[in-house]
Every structure is written in structure tokens, then in C-alpha cells.
Design an enzyme around this catalytic site. Sequence first.
Site: not given
Ligand SMILES: NC(=O)c1ccc[n+]([C@@H]2O[C@H](COP(=O)([O-])OP(=O)(O)OC[C@H]3O[C@@H](n4cnc5c(N)ncnc54)[C@H](O)[C@@H]3O)[C@@H](O)[C@H]2O)c1
Length: 419
Positions: A123, A331, A88, A261
Site C-alpha cells: 500500500t 501491529r 509500508t 491498514c
Molecule cells: N496485512 C494486511 O491485512 C494487509 C492487507 C492489505 C494490504 N496490506 C499491505 O501489504 C503490504 C504488506 O503487508 P503485510 O501485512 O503482508 O506485511 P508483513 O509485515 O506481514 O510482511 C512483510 C514481509 O516482508 C518482509 N520484508 C521486509 N522488508 C523486506 C525486503 N526488503 N525484502 C524482502 N522482504 C522484506 C518481512 O520480513 C515480512 O516477512 C503493506 O504495504 C500493507 O499495507 C496488508
Amino acid sequence: MNSEAIRWCVLVKVAVIGLGYVGLPLLLALSKFYKIIGFDIDATRIRNLIKGFDNNTQAHFAPSQNIFFTSDSKYLLEAEVFIIAVPTPIYTNKTPDLSHLFKATKIVAKNLKKNDLVIFESTTYPFCTNLQCTKILSDYSKLVAEKDFFVGYSPERINPGDDTHCLENTTKIIAANTPYAKERMRALYEQITDVYIAPSIEVAEMAKLIENAQRDLNIAFINEVAIMCDRLNLSATEVLKAARTKWNFLDFAPGLVGGHCISVDPYYLAFIMKDFSYKPKILSMGRYVNNKMPSFLAKKIRNLSVELGLGSESQVLILGLSFKENCADMRNSKVVDLRKKFKKQGFKVKVFDPLIDRSHAKKLFGFKPLKSLESRKFDIVILVNAHKEFLDLDIRSLVREKHIVFDLKNILSYATHRL
Ligand SMILES: NC(=O)c1ccc[n+]([C@@H]2O[C@H](COP(=O)([O-])OP(=O)(O)OC[C@H]3O[C@@H](n4cnc5c(N)ncnc54)[C@H](O)[C@@H]3O)[C@@H](O)[C@H]2O)c1
């Protein structure tokens, strides 16, 4: 946990949608207890995961027999619980980009069946899950929310690169609209960690945003302290060291705030507040100060180089490109802005980070970081990330006689300068 919940726990098939920094560790933890489908639209990532390779962290793992990795959504029909953990981010105008979330929700909706549970971990801002995502689920499945299917929210608190605070030892907030869905969520997550049941999905959404906004603001204040100390010709390091001797002084350090984040979530909160006719004041100031840090640093180091008589074409090395220590995630890295500011000042700038994927950096930012530091010399070295690898590196071997070693993280005893 009641007996129905325990029985459900054993029989259920879970699907995790989006296998990134959040989705993959969650899937691996849950796979110890459930048959689990790992779905991601990125087919290359799925091919790597099938081989037990996580290209985000460059780590290998042993894929359990319980896991079925796929980029084909037809298999999602077998799942009874869907956990959505897709990105997100924000658009360049700093408003929420919910396109991945809505796309993933539509994919789930097309595979939704009676009694299924959909949990959002991405998120987002208050009311997004209940008003926007649930509407997509209903519209595309033709099922009725909280009667035919159930919705929950559980924000993730994973901290990549942190070996101390992980999924298994961090309390997870869970929330759902009905007692039945709450019980099912509790049964699911209690297998892997402690849970805290929030009274509503909106409370859980808001809690996630303010956890990160609070950190953003605390760092912003300390960054502003560093800027003010600079004007006063005082050492921020010494000022903070003195202040920390008070029992209730909060221990934050100045630095570059990037990532997925902390540098993003305050914008989600500011965005939804507009709909409620409120413009947050402190939130936006925190973002403003943290976004200014690359300019401040570039100017400060430029002034130091002039004082030292270093030429305007000095060779600069920035150590660290990921958004924080011991993590490969680039990122929103503020190093990109710092590099740009230095280049504008005429410096020749190189970036080195042993943790990141160099080709991916080139794709994201248009420049390729150095492969190695072998037989290279610089006039100015700036340490921006406290990666473990940098602690083993003697930066003195990389600099010419007249030099600056600027230690933003305050970890090098031999640094010539720090804040
Ligand atoms: N990275 C962090 O430290 C962290 C911590 C807490 C919360 N978050 C939240 O968690 C969520 C995910 O973050 P992340 O860091 O894991 O992201 P990321 O980019 O590492 O991973 C997301 C994955 O989702 C896949 N994806 C995208 N669109 C898709 C779809 N339509 N269907 C299926 N797969 C799809 C992408 O290919 C990717 O592999 C976000 O909302 C982020 O804000 C992240």
C-alpha cells in the site's frame, strides 16, 4: 486473453518479495500455476516456510514443488515477474516509512533484466510507484522504464482472520502504464481471481487508500456516537439497534481501530496531499477520534468501577490483544494504549489472547500476556476482540462476586456493561 499472454503465462517464473500476511497467501495461490520464488529478508521466516509453517497465523501448509523459498537474493535473477509485498508502516510522527519498500525495490532493481515486469502490492500513496519506485528501478538497473522493463500496481485487499473474503473470491484491482504490461498482469492474476483494470497506477493507489480511509471514518463516526451517548447517559448499543432498522443506515460498530491498514493508510493520504497544498479535514478528525478511544474507555470503566465500589487496585483482564478478531496480528494494537491508561489509574492489568505469539508481544510492547486463565480471578474483564475462542469461554467463571464484564463487541448476553 490473447495467445501471447497465454504462452507467457505458462513459461513465466514469478518471484514474490516479502512473505508476510499479504505475500504468503499470494505466493501459495500463484504456485498452483507458476514456478515461483518466495523471497524474504527474514531468514527465520524462510526456514519456517520451508517446513510448511506460517508463524504469523501459526498454521501449517503443504509447500508445493513449484515453490522455492529463499532469503538469498541471488536467486531472483531467474525471475521474470517480481511482486513486491513488503510492509509500508508509519514512523512515530505518523509519516510514511517507505524504507522497506525502497530497500525491496533496490533488491529487485539489481536483479532486473530486459522485459521483466515489476508489480507493487504494498500500500502506498498516489505517484509513489511511478515517481519514486520506478526511479529506483531505473537508477539501480540502468534499464529504461516502459521500454526495457515494465511496472504495475495491484493493491491487496486480503482480510486476515476472515474466512469469507479471501484472495480467490475478492476482485483484484490491477493497473500498469502500458497495454502490454496490463495484459501480462491480467494474464497473471486472472489465474487466481477476478480482476478490475484501473485506468492508471495512481487510480489504483488512491482506491486502496480511500477504501481503508472510508472504513476508518465510518468507525470513527460510530465511536463518536458512543462518546456522545455516554455523555447523554444513553446506551449506544440501543441507539444503534434502533437506527439500523432504517434501510440505508450503515452498519458499523464502535471499537478500537489498530492494525496495519485502517489506522495507517489515512496518514499516507494526508502525507501526499501536503505536496498538493491540501490538508484533508475529515481524515484527520477520524484518526483523532479513533486514537482517543482507549482514553475514553479507560475513563468510562474507571467511573463504573467507582460507582460499583471496586477498589482503585482492582484486577483487570483485557481479553484480546491482536488488532481485530480471529487474527494474530498485533501491529498498532490499541489494547496497548488501553492497558497503559488502566495502569496509570492504578489498576493491576493482565492481557490474554490465545491467538498471539506471547514472546513476540513482549518484544513489541514490553509486557508478556498471560499464558492461560486457569485459576485466576478478576474484578473487571473487558472483551475487546470477538475471537471465536472467546465465544466458548464463560467469563463469569473468571470474575469475583462484585465485578464488571464490559463487552466492547456486544456479543456476551451476560455482560454487565457495554457501550
Ligand atoms: N496485512 C494486511 O491485512 C494487509 C492487507 C492489505 C494490504 N496490506 C499491505 O501489504 C503490504 C504488506 O503487508 P503485510 O501485512 O503482508 O506485511 P508483513 O509485515 O506481514 O510482511 C512483510 C514481509 O516482508 C518482509 N520484508 C521486509 N522488508 C523486506 C525486503 N526488503 N525484502 C524482502 N522482504 C522484506 C518481512 O520480513 C515480512 O516477512 C503493506 O504495504 C500493507 O499495507 C496488508
